[in-house]
Design an enzyme around this catalytic site. Structure first.
Site, mmCIF file in Angstrom:
data_model
loop_
_atom_site.group_PDB
_atom_site.id
_atom_site.type_symbol
_atom_site.label_atom_id
_atom_site.label_comp_id
_atom_site.label_asym_id
_atom_site.label_seq_id
_atom_site.Cartn_x
_atom_site.Cartn_y
_atom_site.Cartn_z
ATOM 1 C CG HIS A 66 -2.634 -19.144 -25.494
ATOM 2 N ND1 HIS A 66 -2.106 -19.796 -24.933
ATOM 3 C CD2 HIS A 66 -3.783 -18.772 -25.558
ATOM 4 C CE1 HIS A 66 -2.685 -20.183 -23.983
ATOM 5 N NE2 HIS A 66 -4.560 -19.548 -24.169
ATOM 6 C CG ASN A 112 -5.382 -23.474 -22.801
ATOM 7 O OD1 ASN A 112 -3.938 -23.010 -22.217
ATOM 8 N ND2 ASN A 112 -6.102 -22.502 -22.295
ATOM 9 C CB CYS A 130 -4.705 -17.730 -21.716
ATOM 10 S SG CYS A 130 -4.930 -19.105 -20.465
HETATM 11 O O1 UT7 Z 1 -7.429 -19.670 -22.746
HETATM 12 C C1 UT7 Z 1 -7.667 -18.675 -22.263
HETATM 13 C C2 UT7 Z 1 -8.895 -18.947 -23.274
HETATM 14 N N1 UT7 Z 1 -9.933 -19.868 -24.166
HETATM 15 C C3 UT7 Z 1 -10.539 -20.125 -24.707
HETATM 16 O O2 UT7 Z 1 -10.204 -19.172 -25.854
HETATM 17 C C4 UT7 Z 1 -11.606 -20.569 -24.775
HETATM 18 C C5 UT7 Z 1 -12.192 -20.031 -25.702
HETATM 19 N N2 UT7 Z 1 -13.348 -21.622 -26.017
HETATM 20 C C6 UT7 Z 1 -13.337 -22.778 -26.539
HETATM 21 O O3 UT7 Z 1 -12.287 -22.821 -27.164
HETATM 22 C C7 UT7 Z 1 -14.380 -23.854 -26.921
HETATM 23 O O4 UT7 Z 1 -15.681 -22.541 -26.722
HETATM 24 C C8 UT7 Z 1 -14.674 -25.088 -26.113
HETATM 25 C C9 UT7 Z 1 -13.334 -25.633 -26.862
HETATM 26 C C10 UT7 Z 1 -14.384 -24.956 -24.799
HETATM 27 C C11 UT7 Z 1 -16.264 -25.747 -26.131
HETATM 28 O O5 UT7 Z 1 -15.857 -25.626 -27.686
HETATM 29 P P1 UT7 Z 1 -17.483 -25.194 -28.915
HETATM 30 O O6 UT7 Z 1 -17.513 -25.734 -29.434
HETATM 31 O O7 UT7 Z 1 -17.694 -23.704 -28.704
HETATM 32 O O8 UT7 Z 1 -18.733 -26.151 -28.237
HETATM 33 P P2 UT7 Z 1 -19.761 -26.171 -26.709
HETATM 34 O O9 UT7 Z 1 -19.359 -25.190 -25.833
HETATM 35 O O10 UT7 Z 1 -20.666 -24.904 -27.938
HETATM 36 O O11 UT7 Z 1 -20.610 -26.921 -26.833
HETATM 37 C C12 UT7 Z 1 -20.932 -27.937 -27.401
HETATM 38 C C13 UT7 Z 1 -21.807 -29.626 -27.224
HETATM 39 C C14 UT7 Z 1 -22.656 -28.639 -26.310
HETATM 40 O O12 UT7 Z 1 -23.342 -30.130 -26.430
HETATM 41 P P3 UT7 Z 1 -25.226 -29.784 -26.789
HETATM 42 O O13 UT7 Z 1 -25.188 -28.169 -25.348
HETATM 43 O O14 UT7 Z 1 -24.767 -29.085 -28.842
HETATM 44 O O15 UT7 Z 1 -25.584 -30.449 -27.181
HETATM 45 C C15 UT7 Z 1 -22.062 -29.341 -25.248
HETATM 46 O O16 UT7 Z 1 -22.092 -29.641 -23.948
HETATM 47 O O17 UT7 Z 1 -20.870 -30.019 -27.185
HETATM 48 C C16 UT7 Z 1 -21.134 -30.649 -25.402
HETATM 49 N N3 UT7 Z 1 -19.982 -30.477 -24.830
HETATM 50 C C17 UT7 Z 1 -19.496 -31.962 -25.120
HETATM 51 N N4 UT7 Z 1 -19.265 -33.098 -25.774
HETATM 52 C C18 UT7 Z 1 -18.048 -33.718 -25.971
HETATM 53 C C19 UT7 Z 1 -18.909 -29.588 -24.535
HETATM 54 N N5 UT7 Z 1 -18.057 -30.008 -23.604
HETATM 55 C C20 UT7 Z 1 -17.790 -31.174 -24.376
HETATM 56 C C21 UT7 Z 1 -16.706 -32.416 -24.325
HETATM 57 N N6 UT7 Z 1 -17.404 -33.630 -24.626
HETATM 58 N N7 UT7 Z 1 -16.019 -32.207 -23.647
#
Ligand code: UT7
Length: 346
Positions: A255, A285, A114
């Site tokens: 980004h 992204n 990225c």
């Molecule tokens: O560009 C390259 C660099 N990449 C980045 O900068 C990305 C950095 N990370 C992020 O932007 C975020 O961490 C994400 C958008 C990928 C995820 O967001 P989050 O707030 O960190 O969510 P999480 O992974 O902690 O998941 C929270 C909850 C989980 O459920 P439980 O365990 O709390 O019950 C996940 O299973 O949301 C659930 N979840 C989803 N629910 C619905 C994860 N993905 C999804 C989804 N739809 N697509």
């Protein structure tokens, strides 16, 4: 050959027509529009149905050449930032050179995920500064849909396909152009965002396919924490060492990985949200393409003015991160196109 500052003299972009909305993703994987919008800022993304990353790059460079009024034979160098090259080799830059008929150019690919575009822009500007090259095309292009597992809701909702490009030329006026840059890598972050299969470590076999090793893996939470800090730190660093405060910065060009990361970065820089380029809602992204795609749309909309201070800032796999300070040197276009700029997330 005197030392010359490099400046961006043209911008271009290309996005495929097919739109994949959050609502459509709801039918493919266990997710929902509300979760995606509130956690990431994304409403929809583009998908390249036919063709490869080089086609996204070619589209962006053609757009740029038309705006600059130049031909492909004038290009000296093509640098392509991508994590989704058409194939391992030859380089996608060579494929693009051939498709454009840029007979006088040499080209190479650069992989900094990225952060690929800020890395490539930095390298390109150094090549201009030597005085040896006059027209360098820096492309950021990724067909992310080619490495996404559309049954993995952790990753497939995040990414889209696009290409963006800028032209670098020697600046006739030392006060404008690429003013400063700062790049970082931390390879210990490699275990949180990667694609395991296909390289020399895990050459492609039936097993690598069965184990889904040709898709992106991301530990989103781990990356999120360091991305917020890394992007904000490097943006602040480049402002401080150039004696700029939030008031002096006209645009943050971040980004587009997550709206929440961008908001945190802008806050640390002391920037109002109106000074932040955001199109993650429409494209998701697009990895190496996010920053040139923003530059191209905002320039076309007449929003970037000569003399503006732009901070380009990124964080990505590697880990890699960095920022480039640009003093904008070209006028807005004669015909303004009113893109739907700004987040429409309601
Ligand atoms: O560009 C390259 C660099 N990449 C980045 O900068 C990305 C950095 N990370 C992020 O932007 C975020 O961490 C994400 C958008 C990928 C995820 O967001 P989050 O707030 O960190 O969510 P999480 O992974 O902690 O998941 C929270 C909850 C989980 O459920 P439980 O365990 O709390 O019950 C996940 O299973 O949301 C659930 N979840 C989803 N629910 C619905 C994860 N993905 C999804 C989804 N739809 N697509």
């Amino acid at each position: 050959m005197g030392k010359k500052r490099a400046m961006i003299t043209a911008v271009g972009h290309y996005v495929p027509e097919k739109v994949l909305t959050n609502l459509e993703l709801e039918k493919m994987v266990n997710t929902n529009d509300e979760w995606i919008r509130t956690r990431t800022g994304i409403r929809e993304r583009r998908i390249l149905e036919k063709g490869a990353t080089s086609d996204l790059g070619v589209g962006a460079v053609k757009n740029l050449m038309e705006r600059r009024g130049m031909t492909a034979s004038e290009i000296d160098v093509i640098i392509v930032a991508t994590v989704t090259p058409d194939m391992f080799f030859p380089a996608t830059a060579c494929v693009i050179q051939d498709k454009l008929g840029a007979k006088n150019a040499f080209g190479f690919d650069l992989n900094a995920a990225c952060s690929g575009f800020v890395y490539a822009l930095t390298i390109g500007s150094q090549l201009i500064e030597t005085g040896a090259y006059k027209k360098i095309v820096v492309v950021g292009a990724d067909k992310m849909s080619s490495i996404l597992d559309y049954t993995d809701r952790n990753t497939c909702i995040l990414f889209g396909d696009a290409g963006g490009a800028v032209l670098l030329e020697p600046s006739p006026d030392e006060s404008v152009g690429i003013i400063d840059h700062k790049l970082y890598s931390d390879g210990s972050g490699g275990r949180y965002l990667y694609m395991l299969g296909g390289g020399s470590l895990n050459p492609s076999t039936h097993e690598t396919v069965d184990k889904k090793m040709h898709y992106i893996f991301q530990d989103g939470k781990a990356v999120y924490k360091v991305a917020v800090i890394g992007m904000a730190d490097v943006s602040e660093e480049i402002m401080k060492r150039n004696n700029l405060t939030g008031k002096d910065v006209d645009w943050l060009v971040p980004h587009q990985a997550n709206l929440r990361i961008v908001d945190a970065c802008a806050e640390r820089m002391g920037l109002d949200k109106s000074k932040v380029m955001i199109n993650i809602d429409r494209y998701g992204n697009t990895t190496a393409a996010t920053i040139p795609l923003c530059l191209s749309e905002w320039w076309q909309a007449g929003k970037i003015k000569k003399g503006h201070n732009l901070v380009l800032s990124s964080f990505g796999a590697g880990y890699t991160w960095g920022a480039v300070l640009v003093k904008w040197g070209i006028e807005p276009p004669k015909t303004i196109k009113n893109y739907e700029l700004g987040i429409k997330n309601k």
